[in-house]
Design an enzyme around this catalytic site. Structure first.
Site, mmCIF file in Angstrom:
data_model
loop_
_atom_site.group_PDB
_atom_site.id
_atom_site.type_symbol
_atom_site.label_atom_id
_atom_site.label_comp_id
_atom_site.label_asym_id
_atom_site.label_seq_id
_atom_site.Cartn_x
_atom_site.Cartn_y
_atom_site.Cartn_z
ATOM 1 C CB CYS A 140 -49.383 -7.519 55.177
ATOM 2 S SG CYS A 140 -50.790 -7.301 56.265
ATOM 3 C CG HIS A 179 -44.104 5.843 17.611
ATOM 4 N ND1 HIS A 179 -45.225 5.119 17.936
ATOM 5 C CD2 HIS A 179 -44.134 6.951 18.371
ATOM 6 C CE1 HIS A 179 -45.918 5.786 18.840
ATOM 7 N NE2 HIS A 179 -45.283 6.901 19.118
HETATM 8 C C1 PEP Z 1 -55.389 -5.011 54.258
HETATM 9 O O1 PEP Z 1 -56.505 -4.636 54.596
HETATM 10 O O2 PEP Z 1 -54.489 -4.236 53.903
HETATM 11 C C2 PEP Z 1 -55.053 -6.435 54.255
HETATM 12 C C3 PEP Z 1 -53.845 -6.847 53.962
HETATM 13 O O3 PEP Z 1 -56.070 -7.314 54.495
HETATM 14 P P1 PEP Z 1 -57.149 -7.713 53.404
HETATM 15 O O4 PEP Z 1 -56.717 -7.179 52.104
HETATM 16 O O5 PEP Z 1 -57.225 -9.195 53.436
HETATM 17 O O6 PEP Z 1 -58.387 -7.066 53.964
#
Ligand code: PEP
Ligand code: MG
Length: 915
Positions: A869, A477
């Site tokens: 991002c 397990h």
């Molecule tokens: C976001 O807001 O997605 C970003 C990448 O900027 P931070 O996380 O620095 O606010």
């Protein structure tokens, strides 16, 4: 009777003609086990006959408050009669009884999480019938006592320890070491004792249907046994450990489990019988070798329970009585791989020399094995490269990126065990899952040390950094679950002699005693236990991973139906940039410049914000300019020829200031100590300024582009730093720096228009100063719903767009990204108000905002370059939607997630829509 078909047969009729109704494609209906039992029948493998009750029946039963849907019991009864006819035996028959197993089987494998009952159909009469048939009372009483034990535990909830204690007592009295050595008479006595335990522990009030002559009795009617067992298996879908497992593995709660009722095959009928589990390849490292364990004269649960020491599958052929079955098994391994084009795992039983297949499925494997197997199968012509890429679970790659023991570290091995699940971990010893959970809640890191784990240990295993057991093999397990979770695990380290009650473990051959709270290190790749903390390092991306990722890159970077799918990295310093290049990042998608103001540089920015003296402020700005230019020089040099998106300062400014309450306390202390007014006055002025900057909702306050309007010197300084670093590299080093400037938290097109003008002016000034041509695009970071809704307006003055989906999630939901996950998100997840944490996996409304904004922006600038991002850029489940639904050009994520994103992007590409 309703029209819904709830029961599907598999296996042959009395004449040996296959009557299977299911197939492997029907796993959402028949569960993985039921669907593949049917498939094995279809391809002619030896499978004991049976039938499968559908998952949908389970959910209907559960949704109605454990009430059977109309007609279901009749259908099951008919299927049981049909099975009896096919097998030529009847349940409960006093001469030649049919016995069945009743097993769970959900659409996704949940090993050991739900219930199983074996040997069903045994009662006092059929036990005699079976003895008459087999002439083997030992086998029959052993099977009967197992049945009572299992039925009582699984179906009636009687404490399993009561039976184990009786069994131990019996062994002591008989003077034998193992259960198998008990005589037929001992076992017969145990059957009676077990019935007594049943009578004493099952409530008559709760089970009036089991009252005979005024008292509770172990049910003798096989139909009653069967109905209760099926209900128990249905019920086990909602037991605590199954719910935890589903949550940990993202399995929906509304799938239900199927129930497989199947004629028993016996691995415990003497020396020509055996039972085992095996993989067609090594699931730990992917090697092309058979892998597994078997036990002679035993039933299936003995293998997984880790109670008796198993033997490696390769040795089976050495037993003359099992040689034919071993050869048949080898042939079946080949048929299975040829049919499923993947590594399969199987459960089998050999009954008096005859091999029976009880289960097969595509086997779980470590990340390392997944890569090896996929590459080998491409070489063997079983699959193509695209399929190889499709098969690797991006989330599983984390395993390979997990820390290992630092090879240069000096340590002494305390004990060795099996290398059950790769990766290394350091933590304090705990001896129970509850202690693991409690310690982790206090912020401590732990290693869960157990004799062997059982399904109830799941919560402790999830909480712990790693798992160490003193018993059990590689299919035990602990090993199976840890591999699935990607947690480091060392199994079967027999030198660790655990006394869980005393919360200590002696280490055989030494006088070392490990106590709760002692720190140990384990290495699941090697199977090593070490006292104390060994330094850990992360592995390099080489070999198989590189191969698969290079295939992934080939796929994601070809134009296909839409456009190439690019992967960038979020990096704020040259070291991260360097590492990310090693991980295969193509560019920097986000450089958070405020991260460059940490450490001693914080003083400079504090001086800038807090001082009233223009000369002091100017000096601070020029100091900042110098350090930022230096940073950018290094970053752009590292990233020569690749884009680096530099975001202007973003967070609320008071994040850079001292906490006002601490300053207040400091002033009060100095006052009490009689400090002169000359010392106190500037501190009070500083406190007033900091207090003056405090906001009620800083996340919605003076941050992002707003800062650049309130402190216009800041963007001037930052853009100058970017432009001069680029100009220096062009002029002095002949390099090709490619910075881009990004304006954060834009809500209004006017903000972008004005900022762009400022940026362009500075860039032009610097270009003139250095005498070079500078082409630095100025883009917008879209993080607010208003910006998405007006993306076409904003696009007119933006060279590119990048979505900050962290803030966009925050502002779309109105959930604070700083507090939601600790304050109410767990409740939201638990209550299923949200399916997933939207800060981890992009929510459909946020995705729609991104999609719509991309569409609007491209309506005015068809070639507009768009990326993401936020954290979602490294989340496999989000990546597909971002590329395929929203149509972005790239995702950008933290360095360690880059390989994961490359693979997930390739998988998205393989599923891209036709445009
Ligand atoms: C976001 O807001 O997605 C970003 C990448 O900027 P931070 O996380 O620095 O606010
Ligand atoms: Mg943001």
């Amino acid at each position: 009777m309703s029209d819904t078909k709830r029961v599907y047969r598999f296996g042959s009729d009395a004449n040996g003609v296959d009557v299977t109704e299911g197939a492997s494609s029907m796993k959402y209906m028949l569960g993985g086990k039921g669907a593949n039992l049917a498939e094995m029948c279809r391809i002619g493998l030896p499978v004991p006959g049976g039938y499968t009750i559908t998952c949908q029946t389970c959910m209907e039963y559960a949704d109605a408050g454990n009430v059977w849907p109309a007609g279901a019991l009749d259908e099951i009864e008919a299927a049981t009669r049909d099975l009896e006819e096919r097998m030529g035996k009847r349940l409960g028959d006093a001469r030649d009884p049919l016995l069945v197993s009743v097993r769970s089987g959900a659409p996704f494998s949940m090993p050991g999480m739900m219930d199983t009952v074996l040997n069903l159909g045994l009662n006092d009469a059929s036990a005699q019938g079976l003895i008459a048939q087999t002439g083997d009372p030992h086998f029959v009483w052993d099977s009967y006592r197992r049945f009572i034990q299992m039925f009582s535990d699984v179906v009636m909830g009687v404490d399993a320890e009561l039976f184990e204690n009786a069994l131990t007592d019996k062994r002591l009295i008989a003077g034998v070491r193992t259960d198998a050595e008990l005589s037929a008479d001992d076992l017969h006595e145990l059957v009676e004792e077990f019935k007594g335990i049943f009578r004493a522990n099952v409530s008559a009030a709760e089970h009036p249907e089991l009252i005979v002559d005024g008292a509770i009795a172990f049910p003798q009617d096989p139909a009653v046994q069967l109905k209760l067992a099926i209900e128990a298996v249905f019920g086990s879908w909602m037991n605590e450990r199954a719910c935890i497992y589903r949550k940990a593995n993202d399995i929906p709660d509304d799938l239900g489990t199927a129930v497989n009722v199947q004629a028993m095959a016996y691995g415990n009928k003497g020396e020509s019988s055996a039972t085992g589990v095996a993989f067609t390849r090594n699931p730990a490292n992917g090697a092309r070798e058979r892998y597994g364990d078997f036990l002679v004269n035993a039933q299936g649960e003995d293998v997984v329970a880790g109670i008796r020491n198993t033997e490696p599958i390769q040795k089976m052929g050495e037993y003359p009585a099992l040689a034919q079955a071993a050869a048949d098994l080898e042939r079946i391994f080949q048929i299975l791989e040829g049919h499923f084009h993947d590594m399969c795992d199987i459960e089998f039983t050999i009954e008096q020399g005859k091999l029976w297949m009880l289960q097969t499925r595509v086997g779980k494997r470590t990340a390392q094995a997944a890569l090896r197997i996929a590459i080998d199968m491409v070489e063997e012509g079983l699959i193509d490269r695209a399929e190889a890429v499709r098969r690797i679970d991006p989330a599983q790659l984390d395993q390979l990126l997990h820390p290992q023991f630092d090879a240069s570290a000096d340590f002494e091995v305390l004990a060795r065990g099996l290398n059950a699940s790769p990766g290394a971990a350091v933590g304090e010893v705990v001896f129970s899952s509850d202690d693991a959970v409690a310690a982790v809640a206090e912020g401590r890191k732990v290693i869960l040390v157990r004799w062997e784990t059982n399904p109830d240990d799941l919560k402790g295993m999830v909480a712990a950094e790693g798992i160490l057991t003193s018993h059990g093999g590689k299919t035990s397990h602990a090993a199976v679950i840890a591999r699935g979770m990607g947690a480091p695990c060392v199994c079967g380290a027999e030198a660790i002699q655990i006394d869980a009650a005393a919360k200590e473990a002696r280490v055989a051959g030494t006088d070392i005693v490990l106590r709760e709270g002692d720190v140990i290190s384990i290495d699941g790749t090697e199977g090593i236990v070490v006292a104390g903390a060994v330094p850990l390092v992360s592995v390099e991306l080489t070999g198989d991973l590189e191969t698969i990722l290079s295939w992934a890159d080939e796929i994601r970077l070809r134009p296909g139906n839409t456009h190439p799918y690019h992967v960038r990295v979020n990096a704020d310093n040259p070291e991260d940039a360097e590492r990310a290049l090693g991980f295969g990042a193509e560019a920097i998608g986000l450089c958070r410049t405020e991260h460059m103001f940490l450490g001693e540089r914080k003083n400079i920015i504090q001086t800038f914000i807090l001082s009233d003296d223009p000369a002091v402020r100017e000096q601070a700005l020029s100091d900042l300019l110098a350090v930022q230019t230096g940073d950018f020089l290094k970053m752009f040099r590292t990233m020569d020829g690749r884009d680096v998106v530099v975001r202007l300062i973003d967070p609320p400014l008071h994040e850079f200031l001292d906490a006002p309450r601490e300053l207040e306390v400091d002033i009060a202390r100095r006052e009490a100590a009689g400090a002169p007014e000359a010392e106190l006055a500037p501190l009070r002025a500083r406190l007033r300024r900091i207090d003056g900057m405090a906001e009620m909702n800083p996340m919605l306050g003076l941050r992002g582009v707003r800062l650049s309007f309130v402190f216009p010197e800041l963007p001037l300084m930052q853009v100058r730093a970017v432009a001069s670093a680029a100009a220096t590299l062009i002029r002095d080093e002949g390099l090709d720096p490619r910075p881009e400037v990004m304006v954060p938290l834009v809500a209004l097109a006017t903000e972008q228009v004005q900022m762009r003008a400022v940026c362009e002016q500075v860039i032009a000034e610097v270009a003139a100063e250095f005498g070079v041509a500078l082409d630095i695009p100025v883009g917008t970071m879209l993080e607010l719903p208003r910006a998405c809704l007006t993306a076409d307006e904003i696009a007119r003055s933006a060279d590119f767009l990048c979505f900050g989906t962290n803030d966009l999630t925050q502002t779309t939901f109105g959930f604070s990204r700083d507090d939601a996950e600790s304050k109410f998100m767990p409740v939201y997840l638990h209550r299923k108000l949200v399916e997933k944490n939207p800060f981890e996996t992009i929510d459909k409304a946020v995705l729609e905002l991104v999609r719509m904004a991309v569409e609007k922006a491209r309506s005015v600038k068809p070639a507009m370059h768009c990326g993401v991002c936020g954290e979602h850029g490294g989340d496999p489940a989000s990546i597909r939607g971002l590329f395929n639904t929203a149509g972005v050009d790239y995702v950008s994520c933290s360095p360690y997630r880059v390989p994961i994103a490359r693979l997930a992007a390739a998988q998205a590409k393989l599923a891209e829509p036709v445009r």
